[in-house]
Scaffold this active site. Sequence first.
Site, short mmCIF file in Angstrom:
data_model
loop_
_atom_site.label_atom_id
_atom_site.label_comp_id
_atom_site.label_asym_id
_atom_site.label_seq_id
_atom_site.Cartn_x
_atom_site.Cartn_y
_atom_site.Cartn_z
N TYR A 227 63.34 1.66 23.56
CA TYR A 227 62.32 1.84 22.52
C TYR A 227 61.92 0.52 21.88
O TYR A 227 62.73 -0.41 21.77
CB TYR A 227 62.82 2.80 21.43
CG TYR A 227 62.34 4.22 21.62
CD1 TYR A 227 61.02 4.57 21.34
CD2 TYR A 227 63.20 5.22 22.07
CE1 TYR A 227 60.57 5.87 21.51
CE2 TYR A 227 62.76 6.53 22.24
CZ TYR A 227 61.44 6.85 21.96
OH TYR A 227 60.99 8.13 22.14
N HIS B 155 64.11 14.67 20.05
CA HIS B 155 64.89 13.74 19.24
C HIS B 155 64.08 13.36 18.02
O HIS B 155 62.91 13.74 17.87
CB HIS B 155 65.28 12.50 20.05
CG HIS B 155 64.11 11.74 20.58
ND1 HIS B 155 63.40 12.14 21.69
CD2 HIS B 155 63.50 10.60 20.15
CE1 HIS B 155 62.41 11.29 21.93
NE2 HIS B 155 62.44 10.36 21.00
N HIS C 221 60.26 14.04 17.63
CA HIS C 221 59.51 13.82 18.87
C HIS C 221 59.89 14.86 19.92
O HIS C 221 61.02 14.87 20.41
CB HIS C 221 59.83 12.40 19.38
CG HIS C 221 58.98 11.97 20.53
ND1 HIS C 221 59.20 10.81 21.23
CD2 HIS C 221 57.88 12.54 21.13
CE1 HIS C 221 58.30 10.69 22.18
NE2 HIS C 221 57.50 11.73 22.14
N GLU D 7 71.24 10.33 -10.37
CA GLU D 7 71.22 10.15 -8.92
C GLU D 7 71.28 11.47 -8.17
O GLU D 7 70.71 11.59 -7.08
CB GLU D 7 72.37 9.23 -8.50
CG GLU D 7 72.16 7.80 -8.98
CD GLU D 7 73.31 6.87 -8.67
OE1 GLU D 7 73.07 5.69 -8.39
OE2 GLU D 7 74.47 7.35 -8.71
N GLY E 148 72.41 -0.68 12.16
CA GLY E 148 73.84 -0.87 11.95
C GLY E 148 74.65 -1.03 13.22
O GLY E 148 75.70 -1.68 13.21
N GLY F 131 67.02 -7.07 13.59
CA GLY F 131 66.54 -8.44 13.55
C GLY F 131 66.98 -9.27 14.73
O GLY F 131 66.20 -10.05 15.28
N ASP G 199 67.31 -0.24 -13.87
CA ASP G 199 66.90 -0.96 -12.66
C ASP G 199 67.07 -0.01 -11.47
O ASP G 199 68.19 0.28 -11.05
CB ASP G 199 67.78 -2.20 -12.50
CG ASP G 199 67.25 -3.19 -11.48
OD1 ASP G 199 66.29 -2.83 -10.77
OD2 ASP G 199 67.79 -4.30 -11.39
N ASP H 115 70.01 2.10 14.81
CA ASP H 115 69.45 0.91 15.45
C ASP H 115 69.63 -0.36 14.64
O ASP H 115 69.58 -1.46 15.19
CB ASP H 115 67.98 1.13 15.78
CG ASP H 115 67.79 1.99 17.02
OD1 ASP H 115 68.68 1.97 17.89
OD2 ASP H 115 66.78 2.70 17.12
#
EC number: 1.4.3.-
Length: 637
Positions: free
Chosen positions: A379, A429, A590, A478, A298, A303, A579, A296
């Site tokens: 949604y 989903h 869901h 990592e 990419g 925004g 950092d 949603d």
Amino acid sequence: MTAARPLHTGANPARLRGMTRPHPLDPLTADELIAGRAILADEGHLTETTRFPSVLQVEPDKSVTDRQVRYTLLDTATGQARDILVSLTKHAVLSSEDCGDGQPAFLFEEYDLAASITKASPEWQTAMDRRGLGDRIEHAFCAPLAPGFFGRADEAGRVIRTVTFLRDDESDSPWAHPVEGLIVHINLTERRVLRVEDEGDVPVPPEHGRYTGVPPRTTLKPIEITQPEGPSFAVDGNEVTWEGWKLRVGFNAREGLTLHQISFQDRSVLHRASVPEMVVPYGDTAPGRFWISYFDAGEYLLGKNGNDLRLGCDCLGVIHYFPAFVADDHGHPVEIPRAICLHEEDYGILWKHTDLDGRAEVRRSRRLVISSISTIGNYDYGFFWYLYLDGTVELEAKATGIVFAGAAHTGTKHPHANEIAPGLFAPVHQHLFCARLDVAIDGERNSLVEIDVEGVPIGERNPYGNAFTWKETPLRSEREAQRLADPAKARVWEIRSSERTNRLGSPTAYQLIPRPSATLMAQPESSVYQRATFATRHLWATQYHPEERFPAGDRPNAHPGGEGLPAWTAADRNLVDTDLVLWHVFGPTHIPRSEDWPVMPVDYSGFSLRPNGFLDRNPALDLPSGATEDHCSAHDH
């Protein structure tokens, strides 16, 4: 986008040089978007067929202040896309390069284009006629959906799919009337249908999905929220201060709401916090749904799809709104007047004790709320950041709106979908959000530790069988930091300062407290697993790099996968005394229910960051009691 206003002012970009410059972390302004577009035009990068699928501020590295914008430009005539970096400070193009694998996010105009191509298709019209729906084409809704990636030869380039829903009229909710098994594959660049799938012949569910116009109940009495002396927060531009907290509020077209330079009692906690991606994979094998896995942020841009929030509906109390400006498909600024809501609210008891003499002391909690809401098709997603008086930070994601459904014969038992209304089946989903937390616990030199609670076997260390303790496991690289939550062990992850200790001699720290939920359920061999690998772990941690912002990579749309977190962490960089950036995956799995129809009550998910040894004592001892007859008395009936 609700009530967004295009600002085609034609302003001269030279005026930007005469203006007071925004703070380096402030969102892009309308004037900056106008100026940036003019720079591209001056440099010959724009034609009649140029569109702007992505316009994002390049937030400065922690030592740089240049205002830069990264433009992704799409030539709709050829399908070619380029990334162009523009310096607003220098009024110049800094770089230009072809986009690699994957497609830029979809344009708003492509949704209408996909619908018109679908409805003009003789194959689609024939399929509708065959089903006896030819007389309902006028109000049909052809939902444009990202195709995922399946390596099909004819799906190279800019491709989209549509699935069809019916409406009784333009105001009707289409999601109640799916035309099952009708999928149209479209090449947007060539403006043609690649193929039409017409699978099965299931009746269209007849029951309407309207959820307004229901007579309101009359039993609820008013609850008044008043702050007669005004709010306790202060706002200076995009900087907010409240009860020891200080932060900057941001917004961009892809992530939506962002928070920056968060500190508590003048000590740093987070350099940046956002939700840069989420994936919504479906678990149904039906032809119209097996390929659905929305990214949603990419693919669609959270925004750019932000709501214009309104007093009394999305927020309550004494509110400060922040506007935001995003670029439309042509690169012009569009205003979302109330993109972000800031308010404070009561949150029950913060602490209480009743002494032996019967005297009770209680202090009420309140929290500062910074929120935004985006609507992506069916949604709606609310992102609510909370700051508390005890130094806790919390994010709550609220999923609501209308569940995506297909059709089947009433009474069918389906292994991947529940019947939520007669003949209407909603598939299982997931909504898997990924938060990016650029932590800075008392500075940028931090380390990461996993803490588990565990029982002690009966023996010398546990003679009575009652003992349990905690185990600390440093996550030093990592790869070591790719972790799953474990509620059976009360697992948390602690970020420790390498530069400061508390009065007891321990490193000051914050703990990431997960609300455990399922990770990606798809199999490792699946396409969505390769594209959304970030969602296979609850926690990732990386060494900070300014280019590493999106956990599924820069362009997940039609991308084969492997980008983002799996690529970055292959280097297995050091995570000790460095950092750190934490990436936390959370969200609901869901299984739809009848109570989710015709509009879904909010499904809550999230996490919190809680101080642990960051403070030497409870920081809320100085709260006033508020124990007056007006505010804390009982009224018997």
